[in-house]
Design a protein around this motif. Structure first.
Motif, PDB file in Angstrom:
ATOM      1  N   ARG A  72       0.849  -1.293  -0.011  1.00  0.00           N
ATOM      2  CA  ARG A  72      -0.013  -0.027  -0.022  1.00  0.00           C
ATOM      3  C   ARG A  72       0.790   1.148  -0.021  1.00  0.00           C
ATOM      4  O   ARG A  72       0.491   2.395  -0.562  1.00  0.00           O
ATOM      5  CB  ARG A  72      -0.793   0.054   1.367  1.00  0.00           C
ATOM      6  CG  ARG A  72      -2.221   0.470   1.183  1.00  0.00           C
ATOM      7  CD  ARG A  72      -2.867   0.498   2.410  1.00  0.00           C
ATOM      8  NE  ARG A  72      -2.908  -0.989   2.993  1.00  0.00           N
ATOM      9  CZ  ARG A  72      -2.357  -1.393   4.410  1.00  0.00           C
ATOM     10  NH1 ARG A  72      -2.331  -0.363   5.214  1.00  0.00           N
ATOM     11  NH2 ARG A  72      -2.730  -2.639   4.669  1.00  0.00           N
ATOM     12  N   PHE A  97     -10.528   3.814  -8.852  1.00  0.00           N
ATOM     13  CA  PHE A  97     -10.424   3.106  -7.509  1.00  0.00           C
ATOM     14  C   PHE A  97      -9.387   3.659  -6.592  1.00  0.00           C
ATOM     15  O   PHE A  97      -9.656   4.194  -5.555  1.00  0.00           O
ATOM     16  CB  PHE A  97     -10.381   1.807  -7.572  1.00  0.00           C
ATOM     17  CG  PHE A  97     -10.413   0.913  -6.377  1.00  0.00           C
ATOM     18  CD1 PHE A  97     -11.644   0.590  -5.757  1.00  0.00           C
ATOM     19  CD2 PHE A  97      -9.301   0.585  -5.810  1.00  0.00           C
ATOM     20  CE1 PHE A  97     -11.452  -0.118  -4.567  1.00  0.00           C
ATOM     21  CE2 PHE A  97      -9.160   0.037  -4.441  1.00  0.00           C
ATOM     22  CZ  PHE A  97     -10.620  -0.496  -4.003  1.00  0.00           C
ATOM     23  N   GLY A  98      -8.260   3.779  -7.084  1.00  0.00           N
ATOM     24  CA  GLY A  98      -6.897   4.132  -6.442  1.00  0.00           C
ATOM     25  C   GLY A  98      -7.030   5.599  -5.890  1.00  0.00           C
ATOM     26  O   GLY A  98      -6.362   5.791  -4.590  1.00  0.00           O
ATOM     27  N   THR A 100     -10.203   7.003  -5.257  1.00  0.00           N
ATOM     28  CA  THR A 100     -11.318   7.174  -4.239  1.00  0.00           C
ATOM     29  C   THR A 100     -11.021   6.542  -3.037  1.00  0.00           C
ATOM     30  O   THR A 100     -11.717   6.888  -1.983  1.00  0.00           O
ATOM     31  CB  THR A 100     -12.397   6.519  -4.998  1.00  0.00           C
ATOM     32  OG1 THR A 100     -12.249   5.039  -5.140  1.00  0.00           O
ATOM     33  CG2 THR A 100     -13.223   7.455  -5.847  1.00  0.00           C
ATOM     34  N   VAL A 101      -9.993   5.852  -2.846  1.00  0.00           N
ATOM     35  CA  VAL A 101      -9.597   5.201  -1.487  1.00  0.00           C
ATOM     36  C   VAL A 101      -8.717   5.811  -0.702  1.00  0.00           C
ATOM     37  O   VAL A 101      -8.143   5.546   0.536  1.00  0.00           O
ATOM     38  CB  VAL A 101      -9.000   3.567  -1.816  1.00  0.00           C
ATOM     39  CG1 VAL A 101     -10.119   2.611  -2.499  1.00  0.00           C
ATOM     40  CG2 VAL A 101      -7.986   3.725  -2.574  1.00  0.00           C
ATOM     41  N   ARG A 149      -5.863   1.953 -14.619  1.00  0.00           N
ATOM     42  CA  ARG A 149      -6.066   1.827 -13.313  1.00  0.00           C
ATOM     43  C   ARG A 149      -4.655   1.784 -12.366  1.00  0.00           C
ATOM     44  O   ARG A 149      -4.713   2.759 -11.397  1.00  0.00           O
ATOM     45  CB  ARG A 149      -6.586   0.635 -12.856  1.00  0.00           C
ATOM     46  CG  ARG A 149      -7.470   0.344 -11.293  1.00  0.00           C
ATOM     47  CD  ARG A 149      -7.911  -0.715 -11.309  1.00  0.00           C
ATOM     48  NE  ARG A 149      -7.094  -1.877 -11.184  1.00  0.00           N
ATOM     49  CZ  ARG A 149      -7.343  -3.248 -11.082  1.00  0.00           C
ATOM     50  NH1 ARG A 149      -8.701  -3.379 -10.712  1.00  0.00           N
ATOM     51  NH2 ARG A 149      -6.703  -4.111 -11.033  1.00  0.00           N
ATOM     52  N   ALA A 150      -3.836   1.471 -12.729  1.00  0.00           N
ATOM     53  CA  ALA A 150      -2.294   1.421 -12.035  1.00  0.00           C
ATOM     54  C   ALA A 150      -1.671   2.469 -12.209  1.00  0.00           C
ATOM     55  O   ALA A 150      -1.304   3.096 -11.340  1.00  0.00           O
ATOM     56  CB  ALA A 150      -1.577   0.182 -12.661  1.00  0.00           C
ATOM     57  N   VAL A 153      -2.951   6.156  -9.829  1.00  0.00           N
ATOM     58  CA  VAL A 153      -2.164   6.693  -8.632  1.00  0.00           C
ATOM     59  C   VAL A 153      -0.961   7.395  -8.751  1.00  0.00           C
ATOM     60  O   VAL A 153      -0.187   7.577  -8.028  1.00  0.00           O
ATOM     61  CB  VAL A 153      -2.147   5.654  -7.480  1.00  0.00           C
ATOM     62  CG1 VAL A 153      -3.578   5.331  -7.053  1.00  0.00           C
ATOM     63  CG2 VAL A 153      -1.363   4.407  -7.990  1.00  0.00           C
TER      64      VAL A 153
ATOM     65  N   ALA B 179      -6.060  -4.188  -5.234  1.00  0.00           N
ATOM     66  CA  ALA B 179      -6.790  -3.214  -4.332  1.00  0.00           C
ATOM     67  C   ALA B 179      -5.623  -2.440  -3.473  1.00  0.00           C
ATOM     68  O   ALA B 179      -5.387  -1.179  -3.266  1.00  0.00           O
ATOM     69  CB  ALA B 179      -7.900  -3.626  -3.665  1.00  0.00           C
ATOM     70  N   ALA B 180      -4.786  -3.451  -3.005  1.00  0.00           N
ATOM     71  CA  ALA B 180      -3.814  -3.193  -2.023  1.00  0.00           C
ATOM     72  C   ALA B 180      -2.622  -2.261  -2.498  1.00  0.00           C
ATOM     73  O   ALA B 180      -2.340  -1.199  -2.282  1.00  0.00           O
ATOM     74  CB  ALA B 180      -3.058  -4.505  -1.183  1.00  0.00           C
ATOM     75  N   SER B 181      -2.546  -2.612  -3.818  1.00  0.00           N
ATOM     76  CA  SER B 181      -1.376  -1.960  -4.514  1.00  0.00           C
ATOM     77  C   SER B 181      -1.766  -0.520  -5.127  1.00  0.00           C
ATOM     78  O   SER B 181      -0.916   0.398  -5.354  1.00  0.00           O
ATOM     79  CB  SER B 181      -0.845  -2.719  -5.744  1.00  0.00           C
ATOM     80  OG  SER B 181      -1.772  -2.736  -6.784  1.00  0.00           O
ATOM     81  N   LEU B 182      -3.087  -0.397  -5.100  1.00  0.00           N
ATOM     82  CA  LEU B 182      -3.714   0.848  -5.569  1.00  0.00           C
ATOM     83  C   LEU B 182      -3.850   1.816  -4.223  1.00  0.00           C
ATOM     84  O   LEU B 182      -4.519   2.794  -3.996  1.00  0.00           O
ATOM     85  CB  LEU B 182      -5.041   0.638  -6.067  1.00  0.00           C
ATOM     86  CG  LEU B 182      -4.848   0.220  -7.407  1.00  0.00           C
ATOM     87  CD1 LEU B 182      -6.319  -0.354  -7.798  1.00  0.00           C
ATOM     88  CD2 LEU B 182      -4.467   1.302  -8.473  1.00  0.00           C
ATOM     89  N   GLY B 183      -3.233   1.066  -3.071  1.00  0.00           N
ATOM     90  CA  GLY B 183      -3.462   1.998  -1.812  1.00  0.00           C
ATOM     91  C   GLY B 183      -4.610   1.854  -0.755  1.00  0.00           C
ATOM     92  O   GLY B 183      -4.678   2.663   0.153  1.00  0.00           O
ATOM     93  N   ALA B 184      -5.641   0.698  -1.280  1.00  0.00           N
ATOM     94  CA  ALA B 184      -6.691   0.591  -0.367  1.00  0.00           C
ATOM     95  C   ALA B 184      -6.182  -0.061   1.020  1.00  0.00           C
ATOM     96  O   ALA B 184      -5.298  -0.928   0.922  1.00  0.00           O
ATOM     97  CB  ALA B 184      -7.672  -0.333  -1.064  1.00  0.00           C
ATOM     98  N   SER B 185      -6.795   0.186   1.939  1.00  0.00           N
ATOM     99  CA  SER B 185      -6.550  -0.344   3.587  1.00  0.00           C
ATOM    100  C   SER B 185      -7.069  -1.730   3.283  1.00  0.00           C
ATOM    101  O   SER B 185      -7.983  -1.923   2.575  1.00  0.00           O
ATOM    102  CB  SER B 185      -6.982   0.536   4.540  1.00  0.00           C
ATOM    103  OG  SER B 185      -8.555   0.547   4.315  1.00  0.00           O
ATOM    104  N   THR B 188     -11.040  -1.052   3.784  1.00  0.00           N
ATOM    105  CA  THR B 188     -11.492  -0.779   2.305  1.00  0.00           C
ATOM    106  C   THR B 188     -11.875  -1.865   1.198  1.00  0.00           C
ATOM    107  O   THR B 188     -12.581  -2.143   0.488  1.00  0.00           O
ATOM    108  CB  THR B 188     -10.821   0.473   1.683  1.00  0.00           C
ATOM    109  OG1 THR B 188     -10.691   1.468   3.006  1.00  0.00           O
ATOM    110  CG2 THR B 188     -11.204   1.155   0.585  1.00  0.00           C
ATOM    111  N   ARG B 192     -15.039  -2.716  -0.328  1.00  0.00           N
ATOM    112  CA  ARG B 192     -15.380  -2.300  -1.740  1.00  0.00           C
ATOM    113  C   ARG B 192     -15.167  -3.391  -2.738  1.00  0.00           C
ATOM    114  O   ARG B 192     -15.370  -3.293  -4.038  1.00  0.00           O
ATOM    115  CB  ARG B 192     -14.640  -0.860  -2.027  1.00  0.00           C
ATOM    116  CG  ARG B 192     -15.186   0.139  -1.041  1.00  0.00           C
ATOM    117  CD  ARG B 192     -14.591   1.567  -1.606  1.00  0.00           C
ATOM    118  NE  ARG B 192     -14.978   1.566  -3.238  1.00  0.00           N
ATOM    119  CZ  ARG B 192     -14.444   2.626  -3.789  1.00  0.00           C
ATOM    120  NH1 ARG B 192     -13.733   3.531  -3.312  1.00  0.00           N
ATOM    121  NH2 ARG B 192     -14.573   2.801  -4.946  1.00  0.00           N
TER     122      ARG B 192
END
Lengths: 355, 281
Positions: A72, A97-98, A100-101, A149-150, A153, B179-185, B188, B192
């Motif tokens: 993360r 996604f990246g 909005t989180v 998507r990647a 961010v 999701a994790a690599s995109l920064g999601a906890s 989340t 989601r």
């Protein structure tokens, strides 16, 4: 250096998947990790991303030790072979996604996110699918969305795991070129994993060839092709013919041929093996400068090439040869004819390495 | 002549036999489901509209609806979480005894429900293993609606686990990694990415557990105490009426229960259809 790998080891149970790997990836470069399946290339990529932990060694991202950082926090973009798109979200929601989180304090406004998403979709030339769901897209489109998507961010490093592996041949070829062009546009440090040497050669600035958890060679595509450092690299980059012989006092004796081998001039002598690609061989009527005689056992015309199989004299095995049709006439090379094998270029390795 | 109907039921497919399979399905459904049910409806009409209405709105009956539907909904809701957790553990982790636990999940399916009822009652009664510690805390479980809920939780668990398990099995871990690599906890990612994918299966499990709870009789009557207005379930009232040879009254209550269940299950189905549609269209 954008990414540095220092003395990384990885075990799966008792299997030593990565053996003391040291690598550096320069900023803005597009590098391919190339090797057969099970060579450790995907493990290495996942270790860079932080999806896997090395058993020993370090991963540095932009000079910072990131070994113990969670995925993360690493700011890496990761693209999976099977896309890993979120099925219940539209394409636009996937790309967003990246953003909005992010924690509320860092999160861009709705309009800013929408704008960024549209920019990215335009970058991957898929603006018109924004409101569709992933399973309404083709494989190639999905992979481009995964890439967008990647990138959303703004990762410091982009990692792609066999990104074209699940696509059919023609789409794959197209996407390769597209990825190359995209990289020339955005210049983010990128590493992609592939087992397809053609893909690595065509797309990458630099290629890292791996085998059995060890880095065999690092270089530009033409360096690797023209000067393979090990027999493995030589064999992996396309079909080759093996000729056994000896090295003695700095000279290589391969068949009837005697050739200077400056790399082995320091007196080492012993069995040796020479590698010759099918297109590096000329056929001749005269024995001068040849490895030996052989008989033609088959001949096929493949596009601009003549593809021949020869049986070496003395039962020393088959040799594959590719000849340009402009210079050779199939009618002069009937099956059963005796010819001499004359190498245009030859790489000799001492036998003990020739695994 | 040229205008063939634009809408056809039948689409060409590799496996033919639409006519015969539909015919058989309807025949079978009629035989097993529709005819018995319609005879229930028919029987209840013997009371006449006023008699019917009086029977189904009798205060004791209304109280039993509250107990039955309330306990079933509560139990299904508890199972929604517990079932998801059990399925998660069974799919995601490897540990010794995993197969055994996997098999244990099905036990409530196989166990005669009366056995479950008796053992739960023994456990939760004021002098039972668990009951003796709960009672001093002011928590009476056996012989209250709470006890009914406990029995229904026991009965309903496998439904949620078994509907979620296969879907979870197919959910690629790559989605979480992405999701994790995109920064999601972690939270989340769960909320989601994982939860929306499991939603249709969770709703199916919920609906099944709920429906099973409504129909459950054997395990409940032991632990319920069956106090009128407080812990009497609707199926018990139906049985009571049958024992008094009041067949029309029994079917009237059955019809009322059927209609309410049908509406509720239809609602759950609509919810499910809606969440699935969001997935795939």
């Amino acid at each position: 250096m954008s990414i540095e790998i220092r003395n990384v080891n990885k075990y799966f149970g008792t299997y030593h998947a990565l053996r003391d790997v040291n690598l550096e990836f320069a900023s803005g470069e597009l590098t391919a990790l190339l090797g057969p399946s099970g060579c450790g290339k995907t493990s290495l990529l996942r270790i860079i991303a932080g999806l896997e932990q090395p058993d020993s060694g370090q991963v540095l991202l932009h000079g910072e030790d990131s070994t113990d950082r969670h995925v993360r926090e690493r700011r890496v973009g990761f693209v999976f072979q099977h896309y890993a798109l979120f099925r219940h979200m539209t394409v636009a929601e996937n790309v967003a996604f990246g953003l909005t989180v992010k924690p509320r304090s860092q999160r861009p406004s709705k309009q800013a996110i929408r704008k960024k998403v549209m920019e990215l979709l335009d970058l991957v030339q898929l603006g018109f699918v924004a409101d569709r769901y992933p399973n309404q897209l083709s494989g190639g489109q999905r992979q481009r969305i995964a890439l967008a998507r990647a990138l959303a961010v703004e990762p410091k490093v982009l990692l792609l795991d066999e990104p074209f592996g699940a696509l059919d041949a023609s789409v794959r070829k197209e996407l390769r070129r597209w990825l190359r062009r995209l990289h020339d546009e955005i210049h983010v440090t990128s590493v992609f994993v592939t087992h397809d040497q053609e893909e690595a050669m065509e797309v990458a600035d630099r290629v890292v060839v791996m085998n059995k958890g060890v880095v065999e060679q690092v270089g530009t595509p033409d360096e690797i092709y023209d000067n393979p450092a090990t027999p493995f690299v030589s064999r992996f980059l396309g079909s080759v013919n093996l000729f056994h012989g000896r090295i003695h006092n700095g000279w290589a004796h391969i068949g009837d041929l005697r050739q200077e081998a400056p790399a082995h001039a320091n007196g080492s002598s012993g069995p040796a093996v020479a590698f010759l690609r099918p297109h590096e061989i000329d056929l001749s009527d005269q024995p001068e400068g040849s490895i030996g005689a052989a008989t033609i056992t088959s001949i096929r015309i493949v596009g601009p090439l003549l593809r021949l199989e020869l049986e070496r004299e003395g039962g020393e095995g088959l040799v594959e040869v590719e000849l340009p049709r402009e210079r050779y006439d199939a009618r002069t090379l009937p099956i059963g004819r005796k010819v001499y094998i004359r190498p245009r270029q030859m790489r000799v390795f001492v036998e003990k390495n020739a695994s | 002549m040229a205008s063939a109907s634009a809408f056809t039921f039948k689409r060409p497919s590799v496996i033919p036999g639409f006519g015969i399979t539909l015919g058989f399905a309807l025949f079978y459904l009629s035989l097993i489901v529709l005819i018995p049910l319609s005879s229930t409806f028919l029987k209840s009409t013997e009371l006449g509209w006023d008699g019917f209405w009086q029977t189904v709105t009798h205060p004791r009956v209304v109280a039993s609806y509250r107990v039955s539907f309330g306990a079933s909904l509560a139990a299904a809701a508890v199972n929604l979480f517990a079932g998801l957790l059990v399925a998660w553990v069974l799919v995601r982790y490897r540990f010794p005894g995993k197969r055994l636990i996997d098999a244990l999940v099905d036990l409530p399916f196989a166990l005669p429900t009366a056995v479950a009822g008796i053992s739960l009652t023994a456990l939760y009664a004021g002098n039972g293993w668990i009951g003796q510690y709960l009672e001093p805390l002011g928590l009476k479980v056996a012989f209250t609606p709470v006890g009914i809920t406990v029995a229904l939780i026991f009965i309903g668990l496998p439904f949620v686990v078994r509907s979620v398990q296969p879907v979870l099995q197919e959910l690629e871990p790559e989605l979480e990694e992405a999701a994790a690599s995109l920064g999601a906890s972690r939270f989340t990612t769960f909320r989601r990415v994982i939860l929306p994918s499991l939603m249709p299966a969770l709703l199916t499990g919920f609906a099944l557990a709920f429906a099973r709870g409504l129909g459950e009789y054997g395990s409940v009557i032991f632990i319920a105490g069956n106090m009128p207005m407080i812990s009497e379930i609707t199926p018990l009232l139906i049985i009571t009426k049958l024992e008094q040879y009041d067949y029309a009254g029994a079917t009237a209550i059955a019809v009322a229960m059927l209609l309410i269940s049908f509406v509720l299950l239809l609602l759950i189905n609509l919810l499910q259809w809606w969440s699935r549609k969001r997935h795939t269209e």
